[in-house]
Every structure is written in C-alpha cells, then in structure tokens.
Design an enzyme around this catalytic site. Structure first.
Site, PDB file in Angstrom:
ATOM      1  CG  ASP A  53      -0.362  -0.297   2.145  1.00 27.69           C
ATOM      2  OD1 ASP A  53       0.885  -0.058   2.638  1.00 27.69           O
ATOM      3  OD2 ASP A  53      -1.072  -0.181   3.707  1.00 27.69           O
ATOM      4  CB  SER A  54       4.596   1.716  -0.170  1.00 31.97           C
ATOM      5  OG  SER A  54       4.674   0.572  -1.011  1.00 31.97           O
ATOM      6  CG  ASP A  92       0.658  -4.014   2.143  1.00 32.08           C
ATOM      7  OD1 ASP A  92       0.780  -5.001   2.667  1.00 32.08           O
ATOM      8  OD2 ASP A  92       1.189  -3.168   1.967  1.00 32.08           O
ATOM      9  CD  GLU A 123       0.769  -1.549   7.937  1.00 31.54           C
ATOM     10  OE1 GLU A 123       0.333  -0.507   8.780  1.00 31.54           O
ATOM     11  OE2 GLU A 123       1.330  -0.974   6.887  1.00 31.54           O
ATOM     12  CD  GLU A 190       8.186  -0.092   7.295  1.00 28.76           C
ATOM     13  OE1 GLU A 190       7.194  -0.997   7.156  1.00 28.76           O
ATOM     14  OE2 GLU A 190       8.360   0.990   7.128  1.00 28.76           O
TER      15      GLU A 190
HETATM   16  O1  KIV Z   1       3.401  -1.028   1.478  1.00 27.98           O
HETATM   17  C1  KIV Z   1       4.802  -1.433   1.433  1.00 27.98           C
HETATM   18  O2  KIV Z   1       5.367  -1.258   0.522  1.00 27.98           O
HETATM   19  C2  KIV Z   1       5.212  -2.134   2.675  1.00 27.98           C
HETATM   20  C3  KIV Z   1       6.809  -2.310   2.984  1.00 27.98           C
HETATM   21  C4  KIV Z   1       7.426  -0.984   3.256  1.00 27.98           C
HETATM   22  C5  KIV Z   1       6.882  -3.441   3.718  1.00 27.98           C
HETATM   23  O3  KIV Z   1       4.532  -2.339   3.619  1.00 27.98           O
END
Ligand code: KIV
Length: 274
Positions: A53-54, A92, A123, A190
C-alpha cells in the site's frame, strides 16, 4: 522481429520459500504495483513481489498509506499478477479493510486473492492474531507486519524507530510469537534495532521474517522498488541502498539487489541498520 520470452524460472511457492528459509537461503522481496515492473522484478529473480500500500505515496502522491482503498489494491494486484510469471505475490490489506472483524478481513482477503495475490499482509500486533488464525484456517497464507506499521503513522507520532526500550522489545517479541502461533507464515519487521529483529527471529525459528530497516538477522529483506532505484524524490531512510548507483539498466540494479541480499552484503549493519 518478434521478441522471444525468456524461459520462466520455477514458480516460487510457499513450500519453496519455507525450504529456502530452512536451508538458510535469504529471501528477496521488492514492491511492484504494475505489470511492467512486476515482469522486470520477476525476471530479475526476486522471490516475492509485494503489492504494497506504499503505492499510496509512490503511485498516487499521497502523504501516507492511510487513504489507499481495497478497490485500489485489487486493481494494482490484478496488474501485477498479469505481469508476473514466477514470483510469490503478497497483497497488502489496506487501512480499514480488516480492522472491523475477522469476517471483514476474510472478504477483503478473498478480493485480493481473486485478483492474483498468493498471500495477504496485514499490519498490527496481537490484536490481529484471531484474524490471522481465521484466514490461515481458510487457506489464505498470511504475512504479519510489526515494528513501524505505516497505517498507524498518526497513532505512532511519525515514522519512528520502534522497539527502542525494554518494554517495547518485550511487547514486540510477545506479539510476534502470538502471530506466529496463530499461523502467520511470514512477517515484515520494519524500522527496529537489528538486535530486536534478531530476537524475534530466534524466538520463532520457522517464521520467515522479512526485514526493512531491521538488520541482517531476518530471513529475508524487502525494499520499495522506487527507493532502491533512487527515483523516489526527497530524503530516503538510512536503510535504503541505491542499487542504481553503479549505473546500467533497471534489470541490472535489481539483479544487484538480489545478489546482495542472497550473499548477505545487504543490509550492511554499519550503513543501513539501527
Ligand atoms: O507497503 C509497503 O510497501 C510495505 C513495505 C514497506 C514493507 O509494507
């Protein structure tokens, strides 16, 4: 002239990842959000693609992952699945798509799995253990995520290193063990001291911990693709190494990342760890 596609490598399965971990081979993971990069990352030999979700920041220009919706994650997971041939795809679960109850988490996970994910990531600490158990019992592999959990950035007061005091370390270890016992096969760790990630891995030897800013004791490493190619603008965290610094193609930069994780030269404790 028609391009001849390279022969795809053997499909990366959960069984294969567990075998690698048992044999001490480091697991590589990078983010991808679209078909083209998924193909490039896969062909470079990366074991796992994270549809993170980044993408809220990287693709959408948001200031955090909080605004990302399930529909958006489904769309990007579908794009990645079309480009990927062999890598293990982790999708995610975005903010608000699993916090309500385990049934909501199941519905959201089904949407990601039907879009092409092989595993879902969520998470949070021990409060997610019941959900992890519920999903894994129903055939959905789960990756947990502890330490700096970006969906909680407002509650955490920013992107801060986690597990810095004794109480924080104890809580992290307790939650990691609860999640591993609930059935999480993989766990992103993380932004925490290397010593803390090492304890979590030692407490749960079968768990595939994947570190990002968590030192080199984890079973594998993950980075955001655009960060390790240094095309993300602004100040990057200490744990990011610029794999494009030596020049060459994107494919070569990703191949350097794979080689460095596999041979243990990335992360460098003196440069990329806490
Ligand atoms: O969303 C993402 O890219 C992540 C990574 C930073 C582990 O959760």
């Amino acid at each position: 002239m028609t391009a001849v596609a390279a022969t795809p490598r053997k499909t990366v399965t959960l069984h294969r990842l567990r075998e690698m971990h048992a044999q001490g081979e480091k697991i590589t993971m990078l983010t991808a959000y679209d078909a083209t990069f998924a193909r490039v990352v896969d062909e470079a030999g990366v074991d796992c693609i994270l549809v993170g979700d980044s993408l809220g920041m990287i693709v959408q220009g948001q200031s955090s992952t909080v605004p990302v919706t399930l529909d958006e994650m489904v769309y990007h997971t579908r794009c990645v699945a079309r480009g990927n041939r062999s890598a293990w795809v982790v999708g995610d679960l975005p903010f608000g798509s699993y916090q309500e109850n385990r049934e909501q988490a199941l519905r959201s996970s089904v949407a990601l799995m039907q879009a092409g994910a092989h595993m879902v990531k969520l998470e949070g600490g021990g409060w997610t253990a019941d959900t992890v158990h519920f999903l894994t019992e129903r055939g959905i592999p789960v990756c947990a995520h502890l330490g700096l959990t970006p969906q909680s950035v407002h509650a955490l007061g920013g992107y801060r290193i986690q597990g810095r005091d004794e109480a924080g370390v104890a809580t992290m270890r307790k939650h990691a063990t609860e999640l591993a016992q609930a059935g999480a096969a993989m766990m992103v760790l993380e932004l925490m001291p290397s010593s803390v990630a090492a304890l979590v891995q030692a407490d749960n030897p079968g768990l595939m911990t994947i570190g990002i800013g968590a030192g080199k004791a984890t079973a594998g490493q993950v980075l955001v693709l655009h960060d390790m190619l240094h095309i993300t603008r602004g100040k990057l965290p200490r744990f990011v190494r610029n794999f494009a610094a030596e020049g060459g193609t994107v494919d070569e930069a990703i191949a350097r990342y794979v080689a460095a994780v596999k041979d243990g030269s990335f992360p460098d404790e003196a440069l990329h760890a806490y």
